[in-house]
Design an enzyme around this catalytic site. Structure first.
Site, mmCIF file in Angstrom:
data_model
loop_
_atom_site.group_PDB
_atom_site.id
_atom_site.type_symbol
_atom_site.label_atom_id
_atom_site.label_comp_id
_atom_site.label_asym_id
_atom_site.label_seq_id
_atom_site.Cartn_x
_atom_site.Cartn_y
_atom_site.Cartn_z
ATOM 1 N N ASN A 124 0.902 -1.380 -0.015
ATOM 2 C CA ASN A 124 -0.091 -0.037 -0.014
ATOM 3 C C ASN A 124 0.815 1.229 0.165
ATOM 4 O OD1 ASN A 124 -1.571 2.081 1.579
ATOM 5 N ND2 ASN A 124 -3.255 1.063 0.858
ATOM 6 N N ASN A 173 -1.994 0.815 6.607
ATOM 7 C CA ASN A 173 -1.959 1.557 5.451
ATOM 8 C C ASN A 173 -0.683 2.628 5.506
ATOM 9 O OD1 ASN A 173 -2.894 3.514 3.582
ATOM 10 N ND2 ASN A 173 -5.002 2.881 3.833
ATOM 11 N N ASP A 230 -5.864 6.892 6.263
ATOM 12 C CA ASP A 230 -5.367 6.586 4.743
ATOM 13 C C ASP A 230 -4.072 6.636 4.916
ATOM 14 O OD1 ASP A 230 -4.842 6.128 1.694
ATOM 15 O OD2 ASP A 230 -7.210 5.521 1.783
#
Length: 310
Positions: A124, A173, A230
């Site tokens: 990610n 993340n 995020d």
């Protein structure tokens, strides 16, 4: 929001912005499956086609762009007409990987698909340390009725080996390093929790007393309500700036966990932040719901990235 400038529109779920020395921004478009350069005038240029799901980017010591590839999503309409990622069907998922792109010719190399016997499921976000080692997260993959736990991996200097640094996150993340590189910060998405892990040696987490059941770090921040973390960037001051989904903002968190501020962006799918411009006081933010790259003046300078801003 008065100082926001829209740099580019029509991007297909942008992420992973890297502000280059010439003022352009190289980013990934996850849905378009490309590495794309955005020029200050908004012009877009595809550097490379990257099948699967290019999800994060970082410039390496060799001048090449390193890419976390999540293996692919399915896509479906979301609130407000946004196209949102979802659990992939088997035919759409090609497996996770760590890749490298030559910016001069767009050549894509796959460096790793496994760490030992463990398959990379959904790499990610990533950050290089000053030694040339690469920390990166694996979000795992969500399916119709189950999901993977996430992890943090480390690629040793020179790309010789991958090691698993932190297992069993829910899931992992955004990732970034403190200015002294003694701490690696990792954002968990569904818990909206920011973790701090003390670094003992390159790629190794220093032992700590577990809080409850085997934790290797400490949670320094958790948001209330329905918000999700995020990707992230770090300020020169040490504050951690985490793109925050649903509430649509950048959450600025001090090293002691205090919430300094939340800067609204106008998009509930705000996914990442990077710093550029004079004194690194311009924040470049990906608004993935709107498909935009925006810039805004930032009150504090960003942390210079190894092999990019120095």
């Amino acid at each position: 929001m008065s100082n926001v400038r829209v740099i580019a529109t029509g991007l297909e779920f942008p992420e992973g912005p890297v502000v280059m020395p010439d003022g352009s921004v190289v980013l990934v478009e996850i849905r378009r499956q490309t590495l794309t350069r955005v020029y200050p005038d908004g012009r877009k240029e595809i550097i490379a086609k990257i099948p699967g799901g290019p999800n994060g980017a970082a410039l390496g010591p060799d001048g090449k762009m390193y890419i976390c590839n999540n293996g692919g999503f399915s896509w479906a309409p979301g609130p407000g007409g946004n196209i949102m990622p979802g659990a992939p069907r088997p035919s759409e998922y090609i497996g996770g990987s760590l890749q490298r792109v030559d910016l001069s010719n767009g050549k894509v190399e796959t460096l790793f698909t496994h760490c030992g016997e463990r398959q990379l499921k959904g790499p990610n976000d990533l950050v290089f340390d000053r030694e040339g080692g690469l920390w990166f997260t694996d979000l795992g993959k969500r399916r119709a009725h189950d999901l993977d736990v996430g992890a943090v991996y480390y690629m040793k200097k020179g790309g010789t080996e991958l090691v698993e640094a932190v297992p069993h996150m829910l899931p992992a993340n955004g990732i970034g390093l403190s200015p002294d590189e003694k701490t690696v910060y990792v954002a968990e998405t569904p818990t909206a929790r920011l973790w701090a892990f003390a670094i003992g040696a390159p790629g190794q987490i220093a032992p700590v007393e577990p809080i409850y059941r085997g934790e290797m770090g400490r949670p320094i921040s958790g948001l209330g309500g329905y918000q999700m973390y995020d990707s992230l960037g770090v300020e020169a001051s040490g504050n951690v700036c985490v793109a925050t989904l649903i509430s649509g903002c950048i959450s600025v968190i001090a090293p002691d966990g205090k919430l300094v501020e939340q800067v609204p962006t106008g998009d509930n799918v705000t996914t990442n932040i990077a710093f550029g411009g004079p004194e690194l006081k311009t924040a470049y933010i990906t608004l993935s719901g709107k498909g935009e790259l925006i810039a805004m003046d930032w009150p504090r300078g960003g942390l210079p990235l190894n092999f990019l801003n120095k």
